[in-house]
Design an enzyme around this catalytic site. Structure first.
Site, PDB file in Angstrom:
ATOM      1  N   THR A   2       0.862  -1.185   0.000  1.00 14.47           N
ATOM      2  CA  THR A   2       0.000   0.000   0.000  1.00 14.47           C
ATOM      3  C   THR A   2       0.900   1.237   0.000  1.00 14.47           C
ATOM      4  OG1 THR A   2      -0.138  -0.068   2.413  1.00 14.47           O
ATOM      5  CG2 THR A   2      -1.900  -1.150   1.181  1.00 14.47           C
TER       6      THR A   2
ATOM      7  N   GLY B 127       1.178   4.131   1.715  1.00 12.53           N
ATOM      8  CA  GLY B 127       1.739   4.587   2.988  1.00 12.53           C
ATOM      9  C   GLY B 127       2.716   3.596   3.582  1.00 12.53           C
ATOM     10  N   CYS B 128       2.386   2.314   3.479  1.00  6.50           N
ATOM     11  CA  CYS B 128       3.243   1.281   4.065  1.00  6.50           C
ATOM     12  C   CYS B 128       4.537   1.126   3.275  1.00  6.50           C
ATOM     13  CB  CYS B 128       2.495  -0.049   4.131  1.00  6.50           C
ATOM     14  SG  CYS B 128       1.048   0.020   5.205  1.00  6.50           S
ATOM     15  N   THR B 129       4.463   1.295   1.964  1.00  9.08           N
ATOM     16  CA  THR B 129       5.668   1.258   1.141  1.00  9.08           C
ATOM     17  C   THR B 129       6.566   2.441   1.475  1.00  9.08           C
ATOM     18  OG1 THR B 129       4.499   0.128  -0.654  1.00  9.08           O
ATOM     19  CG2 THR B 129       6.540   1.267  -1.218  1.00  9.08           C
TER      20      THR B 129
ATOM     21  N   ALA C 185       8.180   1.723   4.916  1.00  7.80           N
ATOM     22  CA  ALA C 185       9.209   0.686   4.843  1.00  7.80           C
ATOM     23  C   ALA C 185      10.480   1.215   4.178  1.00  7.80           C
ATOM     24  CB  ALA C 185       8.673  -0.525   4.087  1.00  7.80           C
TER      25      ALA C 185
END
Length: 218
Positions: A110, A112-114, A117
């Site tokens: 997703t 935001g998560c990418t 990370a």
């Protein structure tokens, strides 16, 4: 005649910063909130919902739900075993002896998560210099974690929280009335004592600066 509702919520987390103590109270008024609050009450700490109408034919509905913040600042790192991106079981107890940054995120791939990370990846040398270990946790399976890790060359471990069990056990709150898994980061010192709980769904890169600030003081 349209009904109105009033929701009194004791919140045990914040979507915009360090998690405050359980018990802070806020009031939200919205008729549309009723459906979400019934199915997603785990978002809140202690809540009371009342529905009233000026029509005497409308019944009064009440609901109380309790969710405990199970990991707080000053607590020891709870032990649990989850599978990593290679399908190998990993016990959280193995990380004691070094500072641990453990962050819960909604899902692989997703936006935001990418971004989050990759921000951890780009600052990984700083975490290494601080002697810290970084671990990401989401409900994605090991195969998804492995692909996500390889695609973005992530140098840290990703753990698979099957059925969001660890998230629930730790009392990690959801966002948007429970429709979205919360983005919450914990920092434990080398003795396994929790030094920071930081919650911010919509500024994922802010987690990196906050955790590095705490690590620099350990």
């Amino acid at each position: 005649m349209a009904a109105t509702c009033k929701l009194n919520v004791a919140v045990c987390s914040s979507v915009s910063g360090e998690v405050p103590a359980c018990g802070r109270t806020t009031t939200i008024s919205s008729a549309a909130l009723i459906r979400n609050s019934f199915s997603n009450s785990a978002l809140f700490g202690k809540s009371s919902l009342s529905l009233a109408s000026t029509s005497s034919a409308t019944p009064v509905i009440s609901r109380r739900a309790v969710t405990v913040c199970k990991v707080n600042k000053g607590d020891q790192l709870p032990n649990a075993t989850l599978k990593d991106q290679d399908g190998k079981p990993v016990s959280l107890s193995k990380f004691k002896g070094k500072p641990l940054v453990l962050y819960f995120y909604p899902a692989d791939e997703t936006p935001g998560c990418t971004k989050q990370a990759c921000a951890f990846r780009d600052s990984y040398d700083k975490f290494t210099k601080a002697g810290a270990i970084v671990v990401g946790v989401s409900a994605d399976n090991p195969e998804s974690h492995r692909a996500f890790r390889q695609k973005y060359r992530l140098p840290f471990t990703l753990l698979s929280d099957d059925g969001n069990k660890l998230r629930k056990d730790w009392g990690v709150p959801g966002d948007l009335f429970g429709t979205l898994p919360g983005r919450q980061t914990y920092v434990f010192d080398k003795k396994g004592v929790c030094q920071l709980i930081f919650n911010n769904q919509f500024q994922p890169e802010k987690h990196i600066g906050e955790t590095l600030n705490v690590l620099s003081s350990l």
